[in-house]
Design an enzyme around this catalytic site. Sequence first.
Site, PDB file in Angstrom:
ATOM      1  N   GLU A  10      25.305  20.102  39.699  1.00 36.93           N
ATOM      2  CA  GLU A  10      25.267  18.898  38.860  1.00 36.93           C
ATOM      3  C   GLU A  10      25.670  19.175  37.418  1.00 36.93           C
ATOM      4  O   GLU A  10      26.374  18.373  36.797  1.00 36.93           O
ATOM      5  CB  GLU A  10      23.868  18.263  38.894  1.00 36.93           C
ATOM      6  CG  GLU A  10      23.541  17.530  40.190  1.00 36.93           C
ATOM      7  CD  GLU A  10      23.130  18.454  41.317  1.00 36.93           C
ATOM      8  OE1 GLU A  10      22.966  19.667  41.069  1.00 36.93           O
ATOM      9  OE2 GLU A  10      22.969  17.971  42.453  1.00 36.93           O
ATOM     10  N   GLN A  52      23.708  12.446  43.595  1.00 36.81           N
ATOM     11  CA  GLN A  52      23.272  12.039  44.942  1.00 36.81           C
ATOM     12  C   GLN A  52      21.958  11.250  44.848  1.00 36.81           C
ATOM     13  O   GLN A  52      21.784  10.261  45.532  1.00 36.81           O
ATOM     14  CB  GLN A  52      23.148  13.252  45.845  1.00 36.81           C
ATOM     15  CG  GLN A  52      23.159  12.878  47.310  1.00 36.81           C
ATOM     16  CD  GLN A  52      23.628  14.012  48.197  1.00 36.81           C
ATOM     17  OE1 GLN A  52      22.876  14.922  48.483  1.00 36.81           O
ATOM     18  NE2 GLN A  52      24.878  13.964  48.624  1.00 36.81           N
ATOM     19  N   ALA A  62      19.206  10.113  41.436  1.00 37.74           N
ATOM     20  CA  ALA A  62      18.985  10.202  39.991  1.00 37.74           C
ATOM     21  C   ALA A  62      18.153  11.429  39.643  1.00 37.74           C
ATOM     22  O   ALA A  62      18.359  12.075  38.619  1.00 37.74           O
ATOM     23  CB  ALA A  62      18.275   8.946  39.492  1.00 37.74           C
ATOM     24  N   ASP A  63      17.217  11.755  40.536  1.00 34.68           N
ATOM     25  CA  ASP A  63      16.296  12.873  40.288  1.00 34.68           C
ATOM     26  C   ASP A  63      17.046  14.185  40.021  1.00 34.68           C
ATOM     27  O   ASP A  63      16.569  15.030  39.268  1.00 34.68           O
ATOM     28  CB  ASP A  63      15.372  13.070  41.484  1.00 34.68           C
ATOM     29  CG  ASP A  63      14.760  11.768  41.987  1.00 34.68           C
ATOM     30  OD1 ASP A  63      15.511  10.794  42.146  1.00 34.68           O
ATOM     31  OD2 ASP A  63      13.545  11.731  42.212  1.00 34.68           O
ATOM     32  N   HIS A 105      12.807  12.094  45.092  1.00 34.78           N
ATOM     33  CA  HIS A 105      13.887  11.187  45.505  1.00 34.78           C
ATOM     34  C   HIS A 105      13.537   9.754  45.106  1.00 34.78           C
ATOM     35  O   HIS A 105      13.924   8.809  45.772  1.00 34.78           O
ATOM     36  CB  HIS A 105      14.113  11.266  47.016  1.00 34.78           C
ATOM     37  CG  HIS A 105      14.714  12.549  47.489  1.00 34.78           C
ATOM     38  ND1 HIS A 105      13.994  13.704  47.642  1.00 34.78           N
ATOM     39  CD2 HIS A 105      15.989  12.879  47.822  1.00 34.78           C
ATOM     40  CE1 HIS A 105      14.784  14.676  48.073  1.00 34.78           C
ATOM     41  NE2 HIS A 105      16.001  14.215  48.186  1.00 34.78           N
TER      42      HIS A 105
HETATM   43  C1  TPP Z   1      20.142  20.187  42.835  1.00 38.38           C
HETATM   44  C2  TPP Z   1      20.284  19.350  44.041  1.00 38.38           C
HETATM   45  N1  TPP Z   1      21.365  18.559  44.184  1.00 38.38           N
HETATM   46  C3  TPP Z   1      21.511  17.784  45.270  1.00 38.38           C
HETATM   47  C4  TPP Z   1      20.575  17.781  46.250  1.00 38.38           C
HETATM   48  C5  TPP Z   1      20.727  16.860  47.459  1.00 38.38           C
HETATM   49  N2  TPP Z   1      20.876  17.666  48.676  1.00 38.38           N
HETATM   50  C6  TPP Z   1      19.833  17.945  49.474  1.00 38.38           C
HETATM   51  S1  TPP Z   1      20.240  18.973  50.728  1.00 38.38           S
HETATM   52  C7  TPP Z   1      21.874  18.991  50.248  1.00 38.38           C
HETATM   53  C8  TPP Z   1      22.836  19.821  51.017  1.00 38.38           C
HETATM   54  C9  TPP Z   1      22.346  21.230  51.102  1.00 38.38           C
HETATM   55  O1  TPP Z   1      23.267  22.044  51.744  1.00 38.38           O
HETATM   56  P1  TPP Z   1      22.945  23.570  51.978  1.00 38.38           P
HETATM   57  O2  TPP Z   1      22.440  24.189  50.747  1.00 38.38           O
HETATM   58  O3  TPP Z   1      24.138  24.191  52.602  1.00 38.38           O
HETATM   59  O4  TPP Z   1      21.719  23.543  53.004  1.00 38.38           O
HETATM   60  P2  TPP Z   1      21.711  22.929  54.485  1.00 38.38           P
HETATM   61  O5  TPP Z   1      21.259  21.508  54.355  1.00 38.38           O
HETATM   62  O6  TPP Z   1      23.065  23.056  55.044  1.00 38.38           O
HETATM   63  O7  TPP Z   1      20.697  23.731  55.220  1.00 38.38           O
HETATM   64  C10 TPP Z   1      22.066  18.221  49.105  1.00 38.38           C
HETATM   65  C11 TPP Z   1      23.345  18.018  48.432  1.00 38.38           C
HETATM   66  C12 TPP Z   1      19.448  18.612  46.059  1.00 38.38           C
HETATM   67  N3  TPP Z   1      18.456  18.650  46.968  1.00 38.38           N
HETATM   68  N4  TPP Z   1      19.330  19.381  44.970  1.00 38.38           N
END
Ligand code: TPP
Lengths: 344, 321
Positions: free
Chosen positions: B58, B80, B82-83, B125
């Site tokens: 981010e 994705q 706001a948090d 969230h």
């Molecule tokens: C800092 C942050 N940005 C966005 C998100 C939203 N988010 C939750 S899981 C995810 C994908 C995670 O992918 P990965 O790290 O490869 O783990 P996987 O779900 O594939 O196990 C995202 C974008 C988040 N949790 N934290």
Amino acid sequence: MVQATLSREAAPSPASNVDTTVETFRFMLLARVLDEKMANLYRAGKIHGGVFLGRGQEALSASLGVSLRKGDVFAPLVRDTAGRLAFGEPILDCVRTYLGSVLGPMRGRDGNVHRGRPSAGILPMISHLGAMISVVNGALFAKRAAGVQDAVGATCLGDGGMSTGAFHEALNQAAVERLPLVLVVANNQYAYSTPNRHQFACTSLLDRARGYGVAGQAVDGTDLTACLNALRSAVVAARAGQGPQLVVASLLRLCGHGEHDDASYITPEIKKSAVGRDCIAVAEAQLLQADLATRPALAGLRAECVAAVEQAVATVQREPAPDPFAEQWQALSAAHLLDTTQES
Amino acid sequence: MSITYLEAIREAQARALAEDPRVFIYGEDVGQFGGAFKATKNLAAEFPGRVKDAPISEDAIVGFAVGAAIEGMRPIVEMQFADFSTVAINQIVNQAGTLFWRTQTPCPIVVRMPCGGTSGSGPFHSQNMEAIYSHYPGLVVVTPATVEDAYSMLIEAVALNDPVIFCEHKLLYYHLKAEKLPTEALPIGKARIAREGRDMTIVTYSAMIHEALAAADELEPEGWRVEVVDLRSVKPLDTDTVMASVARTGRLLCVGESWPWGGVTAEVIARVTSEGFALLDAPPQRLNSKDTPVPYHPSLWAAHRPTGHSIAAAARRVLRQ
Ligand SMILES: Cc1ncc(C[n+]2csc(CCOP(=O)(O)OP(=O)(O)O)c2C)c(N)n1
Ligand SMILES: [Mg+2]
């Protein structure tokens, strides 16, 4: 041979390969069954918010959990049902947190995978990816300062989480402090819908270990034997004072990002490739081939897991939901310092 | 035909992309997948190369947008949730928020923030960030409460030469519907009378508008006619419209879904009491969420934030004074 104990106080020291492999498999299977039950409850409308499964990642996660022991610190992530169980988290903690029971560790305040028990060494993840690593670092620093020499701290991350600044800052920090950190990365090829090619441009995520001056090893995350060897050796090395250990596993998420997601973006080619193997099936074949289990014993084990999970769910479904009128709306431990307003 | 709040956000982005070649969209999973909430559905296919998936970074996402804006582009960033913008807060407040003041170079970026609580979403969230971003100089912060505003304010935000924090409420995404997209709209910076009344004024914004309208309905059979002011943008804050309403009603309740300390409701009351004390027939009140993280369980969540009933109860207290 397979026995009926499904959870334990703390991870036993791995007495022999035989015991550990079967033991680890049991946690994999229990996690699969528990995850599936949560998914069923979600589909039945019994769970508020999301449900996130570790399907396809159980071998990696359980191998980490059994390699740790009481006194270690573990900050599991979203797909670590197996590792949590293997580290000693009760089935009830999972079910109670998903169903919002007031008797659970989070008392309905937080839900699903956002659970933990700091006093038992399980740090409760926040959603923000990468944020737990430096917290584990700090816990390890404190243990060292308190004269505890042999505690290890472990946490997990995805391929996507490795793009956060938090990851880079914390791995560097662990290296500078030479902390006994084991960072386990599940490269499941996607971060939500985003494929690896939009996430990073290095040949292997393991390159980052070298970049920060920490030890690293790659492992086939679908292969229980390989995962156990990799995780055990990483934990042993960290415990022996060899500094942070990065383990990068290749595997595939065999489910949606959450149960709301049909994962139609995962290509058929990748599903058919080596990373798409189901680690449970691979492990079963390994156990049968090594004469560590028989088919009836495996079927029996599954039945035990189902019974244990059903029992936990039945228990929790009779438990009270949090009562907003009885709830302590208090985010500080020092009650006299709470900032009160007249309203509400 | 009817269009949802979420579809309006998608349509506004489609129009911005179509009308201005400098516009692009950047964020996690916004490309082929169309975003976690589908706010960019099909846009990657319609506008090849202009709707880009970002790594989970981010801070770098917003920094990238600022750099592109300096070079003359008009990025729309999707957080994705706001948090997760807390990870980018440095780039938002120290980079985007200071650029014009330091250099006279405008920073036309829009950061879309899916905000607000929905039951079962828990502490990470569900957050509302408008108070945080409003506190810093150099940012415009908007909080659309209607389908029409979601559309028109997003179009205007992209056209503005300043950074805009676009707070879109997730609870409104699917349920809030309009017959068609608006052809004209109030500008950013102007509040709107969402319901006329004479006995008291409720000032609020975003999803709380709908709770305040429910409270006004609840109070009507009791003989009270409640005016509801929709701030639309919380920074700038349209003090004139608020003050004119309070001049008519003499009573004020400010409602926000955010936490109670400081924030938009405190700001409104501070302005009304310091600039319009004589207009008030009773002490102005405010109602916010409780001062804890946003809880997961639906029964806790429902008690944590203001609702139609709790707003009506607070309004009765103001009316009886
Ligand atoms: C800092 C942050 N940005 C966005 C998100 C939203 N988010 C939750 S899981 C995810 C994908 C995670 O992918 P990965 O790290 O490869 O783990 P996987 O779900 O594939 O196990 C995202 C974008 C988040 N949790 N934290
Ligand atoms: Mg991943």
